[in-house]
Design an enzyme around this catalytic site. Structure first.
Site, PDB file in Angstrom:
ATOM      1  CG  ASN A   1     -26.139  17.334 -16.585  1.00  0.00           C
ATOM      2  OD1 ASN A   1     -25.978  18.357 -17.361  1.00  0.00           O
ATOM      3  ND2 ASN A   1     -27.687  16.551 -16.588  1.00  0.00           N
TER       4      ASN A   1
ATOM      5  NE  ARG B   1     -17.259  36.415 -24.943  1.00  0.00           N
ATOM      6  CZ  ARG B   1     -17.867  36.354 -26.459  1.00  0.00           C
ATOM      7  NH1 ARG B   1     -18.449  35.324 -26.803  1.00  0.00           N
ATOM      8  NH2 ARG B   1     -16.583  36.298 -27.166  1.00  0.00           N
TER       9      ARG B   1
ATOM     10  CG  ASP C   1     -23.240   6.615  -6.261  1.00  0.00           C
ATOM     11  OD1 ASP C   1     -23.543   5.371  -6.308  1.00  0.00           O
ATOM     12  OD2 ASP C   1     -24.104   7.643  -6.531  1.00  0.00           O
TER      13      ASP C   1
END
Length: 271
Positions: free
Chosen positions: A165, A149, A46
């Site tokens: 992710n 934050r 990949d």
């Protein structure tokens, strides 16, 4: 048909690339063309395909990609290193079949007054601080949403939702959904500071803008690339009008690909 071969430097990959090159040279229907290809064959994994995508991303409307993996199973690679003959046969009998995936558009404005950058990501972009907590205002479609934050944010495409992710707790999205996802990395949530604390899915008619409190010492990535070390004023993320296309000779269904990559092949007899 014009074909380019894009290989990593591994021994097996180089051997496969050489076999491909020799068979293409001897084919009556195919020719090697690294400058203006119609098909780009990525040989490796990949990471190699990501590099091929960025190498040819100024001609995505003219190119279809094919991935051969020479190590562990790749998410974007449908062919094995021992299937060169079958791939050549598919190329010679090509009828322009393809499947396309969404891409992430990234516009970076700099605080030094220099020209902005327009980038494309196949998997994701991350935004973090070098050595301290990142603080950034988050806008959705130019409306203020929150002051984040934490360690940083990951903005991914549907296909990229299975990469970094997923590692930071984001959801997996089928690429038939033309959307982007924003996932938090170690956000700070207490009585004083509060963020959404969960991934956010953004439709194609909306966009995300990040405006960091501190313009210096930020790290911005686009797939595996590190963006230049310049003070960042703002970053805008949106689904791109461009898409990446793969030659669909034997393209694996998305959920089957996800299952094979993360769960493994399950026999029908298994409970």
């Amino acid at each position: 048909m014009k074909v380019a071969i894009f290989s990593n430097n591994g021994g097996t990959s180089n051997e496969v690339a050489l076999r491909l090159k020799n068979k293409i040279i001897n084919s009556l229907k195919l020719e090697i063309d690294g400058l203006n290809p119609e098909i780009v064959i990525s040989v490796g994994g990949d990471g190699t395909l990501l590099s091929a995508f960025h190498h040819y991303n100024d001609a995505l409307d003219k190119i279809r990609f094919v991935g051969i993996h020479t190590g562990h199973l790749g998410f974007y690679t449908d062919w094995r290193d021992y299937e060169v003959d079958q791939l050549i046969n598919s190329l010679e009998n090509d009828n322009r079949q393809s499947v396309s995936y969404p891409l992430l558009s990234i516009k970076v404005n700099y605080a030094d007054g220099g020209a902005s950058d327009q980038l494309l990501a196949l998997n994701e972009s991350t935004f973090k601080r070098v050595s301290s907590t990142m603080v950034t205002d988050v806008y959705i479609k130019d409306e203020f949403f929150e002051k984040f934050r934490g360690d940083g944010l990951c903005i991914s495409t549907p296909t990229g939702s299975t990469a970094y992710n997923k590692a930071v707790g984001g959801a997996i999205i089928n690429p038939q959904l033309n959307a982007i996802q924003v996932s938090e990395m170690a956000s700070i949530n207490n009585r004083v500071f509060r963020t959404m604390g969960s991934p956010i899915i953004i439709p194609p008619n909306e966009w995300i803008t990040l405006i960091p409190d501190n313009k210096e010492e930020n790290i911005l990535t686009c797939d595996q690339m590190l963006v230049k070390d310049r003070p960042i004023e703002s970053i805008r993320y949106q689904i791109s009008d461009q898409r990446i296309s793969f030659a669909q000779y034997r393209h694996t269904h998305f959920w089957k690909r996800v299952g094979n990559s993360f769960i493994g092949v399950v026999n029908n007899d298994e409970v």
